[in-house]
Design an enzyme around this catalytic site. Structure first.
Site, PDB file in Angstrom:
ATOM      1  N   ASP A  35       0.831  -1.200   0.000  1.00  0.00           N
ATOM      2  CA  ASP A  35       0.000   0.000   0.000  1.00  0.00           C
ATOM      3  C   ASP A  35       0.866   1.250   0.000  1.00  0.00           C
ATOM      4  O   ASP A  35       0.538   2.254  -0.640  1.00  0.00           O
ATOM      5  CB  ASP A  35      -0.910   0.012   1.240  1.00  0.00           C
ATOM      6  CG  ASP A  35      -2.017  -1.018   1.120  1.00  0.00           C
ATOM      7  OD1 ASP A  35      -2.080  -1.691   0.068  1.00  0.00           O
ATOM      8  OD2 ASP A  35      -2.812  -1.142   2.074  1.00  0.00           O
ATOM      9  N   TYR A  38       2.200   2.010  -3.413  1.00  0.00           N
ATOM     10  CA  TYR A  38       1.094   2.530  -4.218  1.00  0.00           C
ATOM     11  C   TYR A  38       0.853   3.998  -3.872  1.00  0.00           C
ATOM     12  O   TYR A  38       0.748   4.853  -4.761  1.00  0.00           O
ATOM     13  CB  TYR A  38      -0.154   1.690  -3.952  1.00  0.00           C
ATOM     14  CG  TYR A  38      -1.370   2.106  -4.743  1.00  0.00           C
ATOM     15  CD1 TYR A  38      -1.640   1.532  -5.990  1.00  0.00           C
ATOM     16  CD2 TYR A  38      -2.256   3.059  -4.254  1.00  0.00           C
ATOM     17  CE1 TYR A  38      -2.756   1.902  -6.720  1.00  0.00           C
ATOM     18  CE2 TYR A  38      -3.372   3.441  -4.975  1.00  0.00           C
ATOM     19  CZ  TYR A  38      -3.625   2.855  -6.208  1.00  0.00           C
ATOM     20  OH  TYR A  38      -4.726   3.226  -6.929  1.00  0.00           O
ATOM     21  N   SER A  84     -34.164  -6.000 -21.578  1.00  0.00           N
ATOM     22  CA  SER A  84     -34.558  -6.465 -20.247  1.00  0.00           C
ATOM     23  C   SER A  84     -34.557  -7.992 -20.243  1.00  0.00           C
ATOM     24  O   SER A  84     -34.333  -8.625 -21.274  1.00  0.00           O
ATOM     25  CB  SER A  84     -35.929  -5.919 -19.876  1.00  0.00           C
ATOM     26  OG  SER A  84     -36.868  -6.367 -20.823  1.00  0.00           O
ATOM     27  N   LEU A  85     -34.791  -8.571 -19.097  1.00  0.00           N
ATOM     28  CA  LEU A  85     -34.724 -10.029 -18.955  1.00  0.00           C
ATOM     29  C   LEU A  85     -36.072 -10.574 -18.517  1.00  0.00           C
ATOM     30  O   LEU A  85     -36.680 -10.040 -17.595  1.00  0.00           O
ATOM     31  CB  LEU A  85     -33.709 -10.395 -17.869  1.00  0.00           C
ATOM     32  CG  LEU A  85     -32.236 -10.467 -18.246  1.00  0.00           C
ATOM     33  CD1 LEU A  85     -31.405 -10.658 -16.987  1.00  0.00           C
ATOM     34  CD2 LEU A  85     -31.989 -11.598 -19.216  1.00  0.00           C
ATOM     35  N   ASP A 120     -27.871  -8.284  -7.635  1.00  0.00           N
ATOM     36  CA  ASP A 120     -28.924  -7.350  -7.299  1.00  0.00           C
ATOM     37  C   ASP A 120     -28.313  -5.964  -7.167  1.00  0.00           C
ATOM     38  O   ASP A 120     -27.936  -5.526  -6.083  1.00  0.00           O
ATOM     39  CB  ASP A 120     -29.594  -7.786  -5.994  1.00  0.00           C
ATOM     40  CG  ASP A 120     -30.999  -7.238  -5.901  1.00  0.00           C
ATOM     41  OD1 ASP A 120     -31.466  -6.621  -6.882  1.00  0.00           O
ATOM     42  OD2 ASP A 120     -31.626  -7.430  -4.844  1.00  0.00           O
ATOM     43  N   ARG A 139     -29.174   2.367 -16.883  1.00  0.00           N
ATOM     44  CA  ARG A 139     -30.031   1.733 -17.869  1.00  0.00           C
ATOM     45  C   ARG A 139     -31.245   2.605 -18.198  1.00  0.00           C
ATOM     46  O   ARG A 139     -31.684   2.665 -19.348  1.00  0.00           O
ATOM     47  CB  ARG A 139     -30.483   0.368 -17.350  1.00  0.00           C
ATOM     48  CG  ARG A 139     -31.429  -0.342 -18.304  1.00  0.00           C
ATOM     49  CD  ARG A 139     -31.673  -1.776 -17.884  1.00  0.00           C
ATOM     50  NE  ARG A 139     -32.556  -2.418 -18.830  1.00  0.00           N
ATOM     51  CZ  ARG A 139     -33.873  -2.309 -18.809  1.00  0.00           C
ATOM     52  NH1 ARG A 139     -34.445  -1.575 -17.876  1.00  0.00           N
ATOM     53  NH2 ARG A 139     -34.623  -2.902 -19.715  1.00  0.00           N
ATOM     54  N   GLU A 176     -23.252  -4.824 -14.077  1.00  0.00           N
ATOM     55  CA  GLU A 176     -24.070  -4.528 -12.920  1.00  0.00           C
ATOM     56  C   GLU A 176     -23.184  -3.886 -11.859  1.00  0.00           C
ATOM     57  O   GLU A 176     -22.135  -4.428 -11.506  1.00  0.00           O
ATOM     58  CB  GLU A 176     -24.691  -5.839 -12.393  1.00  0.00           C
ATOM     59  CG  GLU A 176     -25.824  -5.651 -11.436  1.00  0.00           C
ATOM     60  CD  GLU A 176     -27.196  -5.473 -12.115  1.00  0.00           C
ATOM     61  OE1 GLU A 176     -27.253  -5.381 -13.376  1.00  0.00           O
ATOM     62  OE2 GLU A 176     -28.184  -5.413 -11.376  1.00  0.00           O
ATOM     63  N   TYR A 228     -21.296  -8.038 -17.788  1.00  0.00           N
ATOM     64  CA  TYR A 228     -22.041  -9.192 -18.292  1.00  0.00           C
ATOM     65  C   TYR A 228     -22.462  -9.088 -19.757  1.00  0.00           C
ATOM     66  O   TYR A 228     -23.227  -9.917 -20.236  1.00  0.00           O
ATOM     67  CB  TYR A 228     -23.254  -9.502 -17.427  1.00  0.00           C
ATOM     68  CG  TYR A 228     -24.312  -8.401 -17.394  1.00  0.00           C
ATOM     69  CD1 TYR A 228     -25.024  -8.045 -18.538  1.00  0.00           C
ATOM     70  CD2 TYR A 228     -24.602  -7.744 -16.211  1.00  0.00           C
ATOM     71  CE1 TYR A 228     -25.981  -7.053 -18.508  1.00  0.00           C
ATOM     72  CE2 TYR A 228     -25.564  -6.749 -16.157  1.00  0.00           C
ATOM     73  CZ  TYR A 228     -26.238  -6.399 -17.313  1.00  0.00           C
ATOM     74  OH  TYR A 228     -27.172  -5.418 -17.273  1.00  0.00           O
ATOM     75  N   CYS A 414     -41.060 -11.694  34.611  1.00  0.00           N
ATOM     76  CA  CYS A 414     -41.006 -11.804  36.073  1.00  0.00           C
ATOM     77  C   CYS A 414     -41.587 -10.613  36.804  1.00  0.00           C
ATOM     78  O   CYS A 414     -41.695 -10.633  38.025  1.00  0.00           O
ATOM     79  CB  CYS A 414     -39.568 -12.047  36.524  1.00  0.00           C
ATOM     80  SG  CYS A 414     -38.533 -10.575  36.431  1.00  0.00           S
TER      81      CYS A 414
HETATM   82  O1  D41 Z   1     -26.326  -9.773 -13.002  1.00  0.00           O
HETATM   83  C1  D41 Z   1     -27.260  -9.225 -13.608  1.00  0.00           C
HETATM   84  N1  D41 Z   1     -28.100  -8.471 -12.953  1.00  0.00           N
HETATM   85  C2  D41 Z   1     -27.433  -9.420 -15.081  1.00  0.00           C
HETATM   86  C3  D41 Z   1     -28.336  -8.613 -15.764  1.00  0.00           C
HETATM   87  C4  D41 Z   1     -26.690 -10.380 -15.809  1.00  0.00           C
HETATM   88  N2  D41 Z   1     -25.785 -11.164 -15.176  1.00  0.00           N
HETATM   89  N3  D41 Z   1     -26.873 -10.515 -17.124  1.00  0.00           N
HETATM   90  C5  D41 Z   1     -27.757  -9.733 -17.799  1.00  0.00           C
HETATM   91  N4  D41 Z   1     -27.901  -9.906 -19.125  1.00  0.00           N
HETATM   92  C6  D41 Z   1     -28.746  -9.153 -19.812  1.00  0.00           C
HETATM   93  C7  D41 Z   1     -28.869  -9.352 -21.279  1.00  0.00           C
HETATM   94  C8  D41 Z   1     -29.064 -10.809 -21.597  1.00  0.00           C
HETATM   95  C9  D41 Z   1     -30.003  -8.582 -21.835  1.00  0.00           C
HETATM   96  C10 D41 Z   1     -27.591  -8.890 -21.907  1.00  0.00           C
HETATM   97  C11 D41 Z   1     -28.524  -8.746 -17.128  1.00  0.00           C
HETATM   98  C12 D41 Z   1     -29.413  -7.969 -17.912  1.00  0.00           C
HETATM   99  N5  D41 Z   1     -29.493  -8.190 -19.219  1.00  0.00           N
HETATM  100  C13 D41 Z   1     -30.248  -6.911 -17.370  1.00  0.00           C
HETATM  101  N6  D41 Z   1     -30.040  -6.209 -16.285  1.00  0.00           N
HETATM  102  C14 D41 Z   1     -31.034  -5.339 -16.144  1.00  0.00           C
HETATM  103  C15 D41 Z   1     -31.887  -5.479 -17.163  1.00  0.00           C
HETATM  104  C16 D41 Z   1     -31.389  -6.459 -17.958  1.00  0.00           C
END
Ligand code: D41
Length: 670
Positions: A35, A38, A84-85, A120, A139, A176, A228, A414
């Site tokens: 550290d 650094y 979205s998923l 999350d 997003r 995320e 991701y 008591c």
């Molecule tokens: O970890 C997540 N929250 C996560 C979100 C993830 N591991 N993969 C994701 N992959 C996608 C796509 C397939 C559409 C590329 C996502 C999300 N979407 C996502 N997060 C919020 C809306 C969509």
């Protein structure tokens, strides 16, 4: 002579080094420098940039500390929308997803999926041009998000410049942003200490931190990223599978989930769900499910998407860790040590994988802070093995019938007085010796070595005796019979007889031991001894008020208060009377000679004594009014060094403290 070009070169060198060390530390968890090294490099770069502001670049690690606060975030249209998923909640629904994929692709082949945890947190899109981070957007609605570039720059796991080879002209990296559990706990502790509202959960904390207009605040928050996906990409062929894309991102210095795996078909996916579900509680961050993606990009393209959700990806959700329910009542639980904990009785709700009907409200201040009332609709959280808790009230659902909870003034078990000492969070029952909730602990303490020292009466036996209904308090111990004792599990006749003998023998005690045994809060051995030698008799002590108690050494206002309240409880006095009736007695205390030469002196015993035991020597010294300390300091008056004295003797010599031997000690004692 050093030229401007050399400074420029040095600044660039420093940036590369610091970015590299930063990456090794945060992304690979594999630091290569200390550290302090650094920090040294960091300071050098900062000084250079201060001296020559034109050397400052966008990817300088010095920029991770945040900058000027904004009035508002500007809007950014994503170059490619953030999809979205869709969700599934069980194996059947997953199978249906897998079937749809194969139908659409017109194949019966087992599909290869990339599987990873669903974090999350908040989805983010980070744009790199020629490897340099130029923009980061939330997003939003998937099409338009907010410009949080300055905030994202402060996150240590986000590269300010991509490293390595084949970096495209433009690439949008999606991921995320989240707050690890440990950082969340620390942040909330800090919020509470600063009299600020704590965050409800790590997700809210991450959102609040990322959407700070003052990026200097964001810089202090423990945010992290897992990448991701990829959005727009210019000047390079997109990788041919999700797995390959993630490997590429990793090579550029981005952090991807260490849990990313390829799985085969339905069975592979279901196994992964079980695997990650079992691991959920031990992961250092919150997840709410698993994401499965058809791995091959060519197949993804054939599948396409409907209404903004790809047909090639699905989220399998885990049971939610937060649910809404109604507080039907608030009751008090009394703990083993007398602490009172308010507990919400809930309309049963399925949360975190189990049905929950009670949730802790911790203490009175927590109830006030969250303003939880009986009848309120609340959000209950159960994460892992942690006790379910009420995280917040849903204010819009409050009805006129809801009412505030009032902490009882007497113990619900008591009937003794309840009190709350200033500065302490918990209210407590004062019926220590008598209270049913505290019974077992009080008796275990009473029987312990430094208290009544009853041979053969260990914790396990105390539990058995209470559970069998043979004893309710410490006084009952002295009426136990051999028959009762030998009826206990794993207790032979001989042991039972021995225990009765030990109980009888223990009746002859010392006043200080007796006081210590009562388990008055904060009255330890030393305080008990001070009290005994000051008051000499039990009646004297019982009649003492707080003012006279405070005058005694070792006794502050809090202890004085505990002592007075303890003896004020008629229940406690009754138990004491029954102890005396059972024949507990002690030799009369001798007033400590205030004129003894050792009175008030602090003495440390060290090494082996030959003629006296340590405890004998200690007791005799205390009786002469000396204090016996465990370690040598400037306050020590004498050190008594026996055979083979070690570090304490060395320390005494170095501090110039008088050292005497055992013979001198015995002369003093006589
Ligand atoms: O970890 C997540 N929250 C996560 C979100 C993830 N591991 N993969 C994701 N992959 C996608 C796509 C397939 C559409 C590329 C996502 C999300 N979407 C996502 N997060 C919020 C809306 C969509």
């Amino acid at each position: 002579m050093t030229t401007k070009t050399e400074f420029k070169q040095r600044a660039s060198e420093l940036r590369d080094l610091i970015n590299k060390y930063n990456y090794l530390y945060y992304v690979t968890d594999n630091p290569e420098v200390t550290d302090s090294e650094y920090d040294r490099l960091f300071t050098e770069l900062k000084q250079l940039e201060q001296q020559y502001p034109e050397l400052l670049t966008n990817d300088s690690p010095t920029q991770r500390v945040g900058g000027q606060a904004l009035d508002k975030f500007s809007q950014i249209t994503h170059a490619l929308p953030m999809l979205s998923l869709d969700n599934v909640f069980d194996a059947d629904e997953f199978e249906a997803f897998d079937q749809r994929v194969r139908d659409w692709l017109n194949t019966s082949e087992t599909q290869i999926y990339a599987a990873e945890p669903k974090l999350d947190g908040l989805a983010i899109s980070i744009r790199y041009e020629h490897g340099l981070l130029v923009q980061a957007a939330t997003r939003g609605d998937g099409t338009v998000g907010e410009d949080v570039t300055v905030n994202v720059r402060t996150i240590p796991t986000v590269p300010l410049r991509l490293q390595g080879y084949n970096i495209p002209e433009v690439i949008e990296i999606r991921g995320e942003i989240f707050m690890p559990k440990e950082g969340f706990e620390k942040l909330n502790q800090a919020q509470i200490s600063a009299d600020k509202k704590p965050f409800v959960n790590p997700r809210n904390a991450a959102a609040g931190s990322l959407r700070q207009l003052d990026s200097k605040i964001t810089a202090t928050r423990p945010l992290a990223i897992y990448c991701y996906g990829i959005g727009e990409i210019v000047g390079m062929e997109a990788p041919e599978s999700h797995s390959a894309a993630m490997k590429q991102l990793e090579q550029w210095g981005c952090r991807i989930s260490p849990e990313l795996k390829q799985v085969e078909g339905i069975q592979g996916a279901l196994d992964y769900i079980t695997y990650l579900g079992d691991k959920r509680d031990s992961l250092p961050y919150d997840i709410d499910g698993v994401v499965f993606k058809v791995d091959k990009v060519a197949l993804q393209q054939r599948l396409g998407f409907v209404a903004r959700a790809p047909r090639w990806a699905i989220a399998h959700k885990f049971p939610a860790q937060e649910e809404m329910t109604v507080v039907e009542d608030i009751e008090i639980q009394v703990g083993r040590t007398g602490a009172l904990t308010p507990v919400a009785r809930l309309k049963p709700v399925f949360v975190g994988g189990v049905t929950v009907s009670n949730a802790t409200l911790h203490n009175e201040d927590e109830i006030r802070r969250k303003d939880v009332r009986v009848g309120d609709t609340v959000i209950v959280r159960r994460a892992g093995d942690v006790i379910p808790e009420v995280v917040q009230v849903v204010p819009s659902k409050r009805t006129a019938e809801s009412y505030e909870f009032v902490m009882p003034s007497t113990c619900p078990i008591c009937g003794s007085d309840v009190e709350r000492i200033e500065g302490e969070a918990k209210a407590r029952c004062t019926g220590g010796l008598y209270c049913g909730a505290q019974r077992k602990e009080a008796i275990k303490h009473f029987a312990s070595r430094k208290a009544f020292d009853i041979d053969g009466l260990g914790d396990k036996i105390v539990e058995q005796l209470v559970d069998a209904g043979f004893i309710k308090d410490v006084a009952d111990l002295f009426h136990l019979t051999v028959e009762q004792l030998s009826s206990l599990e794993r207790m032979g006749d001989k042991s039972a007889e021995n225990l009765v003998t030990a109980l009888t023998a223990s009746k002859q005690t010392k006043f200080a031991r007796f006081l210590y045994s009562l388990g008055i809060r904060e009255v330890g051995e030393a305080t008990a001894r001070s009290l005994a030698s000051h008051f000499l008799t039990l009646d004297g002590l019982i009649q003492a008020n707080e003012e006279s108690l405070i005058e005694i050494e070792d006794v502050g206002p809090v202890v004085a208060h505990h002592i007075v309240t303890f003896f004020e409880q008629s229940h406690n006095r009754e138990v004491i009377q029954r102890l005396l009736d059972a024949g507990i007695s002690w030799p009369e205390e001798q007033k400590i000679a205030a004129d003894s030469a050792l009175s008030g002196k602090t003495i440390v015993l060290t090494g082996t004594l030959d003629k006296l035991s340590r405890s004998e020597a200690k007791e005799k010294l205390l009786a002469l009014g000396a204090k016996v300390a465990g370690s040598v300091s400037k306050k020590t008056d004498f050190v008594v060094a026996g055979r083979d004295a070690g570090s304490k003797l060395t320390k005494a010599e170095s501090l110039g403290i008088s050292v005497v031997d055992e013979t001198t000690l015995i002369e003093w004692l006589n």
